[in-house]
Write an enzyme that holds these catalytic residues in place. Structure first.
Site, PDB file in Angstrom:
ATOM      1  N   TYR A 142      32.319  48.338  40.607  1.00 60.95           N
ATOM      2  CA  TYR A 142      32.391  47.828  41.979  1.00 60.95           C
ATOM      3  C   TYR A 142      33.832  47.436  42.269  1.00 60.95           C
ATOM      4  O   TYR A 142      34.463  46.752  41.470  1.00 60.95           O
ATOM      5  CB  TYR A 142      31.480  46.606  42.132  1.00 60.95           C
ATOM      6  CG  TYR A 142      31.563  45.920  43.475  1.00 60.95           C
ATOM      7  CD1 TYR A 142      31.095  46.545  44.635  1.00 60.95           C
ATOM      8  CD2 TYR A 142      32.110  44.643  43.602  1.00 60.95           C
ATOM      9  CE1 TYR A 142      31.167  45.918  45.866  1.00 60.95           C
ATOM     10  CE2 TYR A 142      32.182  44.002  44.835  1.00 60.95           C
ATOM     11  CZ  TYR A 142      31.709  44.642  45.971  1.00 60.95           C
ATOM     12  OH  TYR A 142      31.785  44.007  47.189  1.00 60.95           O
ATOM     13  N   ASP A 237      41.307  47.862  38.213  1.00 64.11           N
ATOM     14  CA  ASP A 237      40.773  46.776  39.042  1.00 64.11           C
ATOM     15  C   ASP A 237      40.416  45.628  38.096  1.00 64.11           C
ATOM     16  O   ASP A 237      39.367  45.617  37.473  1.00 64.11           O
ATOM     17  CB  ASP A 237      39.546  47.265  39.818  1.00 64.11           C
ATOM     18  CG  ASP A 237      38.947  46.167  40.684  1.00 64.11           C
ATOM     19  OD1 ASP A 237      39.425  45.024  40.611  1.00 64.11           O
ATOM     20  OD2 ASP A 237      37.992  46.468  41.428  1.00 64.11           O
ATOM     21  N   LYS A 265      39.461  36.462  42.042  1.00 66.63           N
ATOM     22  CA  LYS A 265      38.652  35.508  41.280  1.00 66.63           C
ATOM     23  C   LYS A 265      39.524  34.461  40.559  1.00 66.63           C
ATOM     24  O   LYS A 265      40.012  33.554  41.211  1.00 66.63           O
ATOM     25  CB  LYS A 265      37.697  36.269  40.362  1.00 66.63           C
ATOM     26  CG  LYS A 265      36.764  37.156  41.226  1.00 66.63           C
ATOM     27  CD  LYS A 265      35.576  37.765  40.522  1.00 66.63           C
ATOM     28  CE  LYS A 265      34.621  38.351  41.551  1.00 66.63           C
ATOM     29  NZ  LYS A 265      34.528  39.795  41.575  1.00 66.63           N
TER      30      LYS A 265
HETATM   31  C1  LIG Z   1      34.562  40.741  42.872  1.00 67.59           C
HETATM   32  C2  LIG Z   1      35.210  42.058  42.685  1.00 67.59           C
HETATM   33  C3  LIG Z   1      35.858  42.724  43.737  1.00 67.59           C
HETATM   34  C4  LIG Z   1      35.796  42.242  45.162  1.00 67.59           C
HETATM   35  O1  LIG Z   1      36.453  41.033  45.333  1.00 67.59           O
HETATM   36  P1  LIG Z   1      36.066  40.133  46.620  1.00 67.59           P
HETATM   37  O2  LIG Z   1      36.995  38.980  46.510  1.00 67.59           O
HETATM   38  O3  LIG Z   1      34.627  39.787  46.448  1.00 67.59           O
HETATM   39  O4  LIG Z   1      36.315  40.975  47.819  1.00 67.59           O
HETATM   40  C5  LIG Z   1      36.538  43.892  43.458  1.00 67.59           C
HETATM   41  N1  LIG Z   1      36.582  44.379  42.211  1.00 67.59           N
HETATM   42  C6  LIG Z   1      35.959  43.776  41.177  1.00 67.59           C
HETATM   43  C7  LIG Z   1      36.074  44.371  39.804  1.00 67.59           C
HETATM   44  C8  LIG Z   1      35.245  42.609  41.377  1.00 67.59           C
HETATM   45  O5  LIG Z   1      34.599  42.047  40.354  1.00 67.59           O
END
Ligand SMILES: *Cc1c(COP(=O)(O)O)cnc(C)c1O
Length: 426
Positions: A142, A237, A265
């Site tokens: 994701y 990511d 995060k």
């Molecule tokens: C949480 C997450 C996102 C999205 O971040 P948001 O701050 O919720 O938009 C993108 N990539 C990864 C791997 C994530 O865990």
């Protein structure tokens, strides 16, 4: 009736599903989501005053636990001198310097307000830099909810993506190729066939969005090789893994250097802050230096940056990640042993401060393997644990998070609760 029920009913009138992000609605496990009123360290209290040991930590950011005094102080002190200016501040330079010092591949960074913005911006930047449209992603990873990345696999070997949400144009999704995570041969095949048309690979170097899936030896290295060979941009990511699996993220842990990476995060200490960055020659294609447009009214928000800096200072202390890793491992070992004692088919693993529990005999290595786990059994386990005051992610397909505030006592309580839960499932 519990206050959680009352608040959930009330919220559903004016908020779709009663929540501002879908997984919070407990649809996958059933029941009423807990409405939280307070969090301190590893613990949260819901609207009925019930206490839980929290293994979500706001889905990853709270690596020091809830309401850490240094972060609260940084937020309050900064807010008193202004919430936002829409103009540069010294703290943003300090944050950029800190990030480039801590993360191996970062030479330049830009701050955004969410992980979605960061990943969306890296994809645009990679396309602008290479002059190519195609991107490669992996099923089950994701990367936020932007159009190009909300794409799932189609059928067949060479999978041109299909929209994974209503509202995503099929024409756009078709530019995204979806492969299986850890499928080294699949990656090689696609690049041999069309590598010179691929702008970028985007990947979670450790996946935390289909439960926890770790990279097999050689997988990340193969991604690096094919990108280098074909002039494609390798994007890690690290929104979830950054500062959590190791101080320098998964790229430090596995020793593979991406061209661009994204963070979120943990980097914001619980405030809305995310980052993308990497090679300076690529980052210089961003406006105002270059032709790739990207912007944000609240980007680099002073309060969020102050919170992030206050949290990162703690992570730099020697032994921080070793201790977090050991606590997380103790939790997984304890819960796996409890399942074994009850004769339940179960496995678990952790990477740094992230963990995965699976109702399957073997630890999964890809999306189809994750999906084959016993979901119904997870749901029953989840509710037993919730009743016992253990707050796990309300889905069999999410990773869990441990913070530095979790104590041996918290782990022991959790393992004891798991032992009881497994006994009822046997
Ligand atoms: C949480 C997450 C996102 C999205 O971040 P948001 O701050 O919720 O938009 C993108 N990539 C990864 C791997 C994530 O865990």
């Amino acid at each position: 009736m519990s206050r959680n029920d009352t608040l959930f009913a009330r919220s559903q009138t004016h908020i779709p599903g009663g929540v501002n992000s879908p997984v919070r609605a407990f649809r996958s496990v059933g029941g009423t989501p807990r409405f939280f009123e307070r969090g301190v360290g590893a613990h949260v209290w819901d609207a009925d005053g019930k206490r839980y040991i929290d293994y979500i930590g706001s889905w990853g950011p709270l690596i020091l636990g809830h309401a850490h005094p240094d972060i609260v102080e940084a937020v309050c002190a900064t807010a008193r001198s202004g919430m936002s200016y829409g103009a540069p501040t010294e703290r943003e330079a300090e944050m950029a310097e800190t990030l480039c010092r801590l993360v191996p591949s970062l030479e330049m960074v830009r701050l955004t307000s969410s992980g979605t913005e960061a990943t969306m911006s890296t994809v645009r930047l990679a396309r602008g830099f290479t002059g190519r449209n195609r991107i490669v992603k992996f099923e089950g990873c994701y990367h936020g909810h932007s159009d190009s990345l909300l794409v799932k696999a189609g059928s067949g070997m060479l999978t041109f993506g299909h929209p994974d949400s209503a509202g995503v144009p099929a024409e756009l999704a078709a530019h995204t190729l979806v492969l299986q995570y850890n499928d080294i041969e699949g990656v090689k095949r696609v690049f041999a066939e069309m590598g010179d048309t691929i702008a970028a690979i985007i990947v979670e170097p450790v996946v935390g969005n289909m439960n926890l899936v770790a990279p097999e030896p050689g997988f990340l290295e193969t991604l690096r090789e094919v990108c280098t060979k074909h002039g494609s941009v390798l994007i890690f990511d690290e929104v979830m893994t950054g500062f959590r699996v190791a101080l320098g993220g998964a790229q430090a842990l596995y020793g593979v250097k991406p061209d661009l990476s994204t963070f979120g995060k943990v980097v914001g200490g619980g405030m809305p802050l995310a980052v993308f960055g990497g090679r300076a020659d690529i980052m210089k294609h961003l406006a105002p230096l270059g032709p790739v447009y990207q912007a944000g009214t609240l980007s680099g928000n002073p309060v969020a940056v102050a919170a992030g800096l206050a949290q990162l200072k703690h992570l730099e202390k020697p032994g921080f990640h070793a201790a977090l890793t050991a606590t997380t491992r103790a939790l997984v070992d304890g819960v796996v042993a409890a399942a074994k004692g009850a004769g339940i088919t179960f496995s678990g693993q952790s990477v740094g401060g992230m963990f995965g529990f699976y109702f399957s005999a073997a630890i999964p290595k890809s999306y189809p393997e994750v999906m084959s786990a016993d979901r119904e059994r997870f749901n029953r386990f989840f509710h037993h644990m919730l009743d016992a005051g253990i707050y796990l992610a309300p889905s069999a397909f999410e990773a869990g998070f441990v913070s530095a505030a979790h104590t041996e006592q918290d782990v022991a309580e959790t393992v004891a609760a798991a032992r009881k839960a497994f006994a009822t499932l046997a």
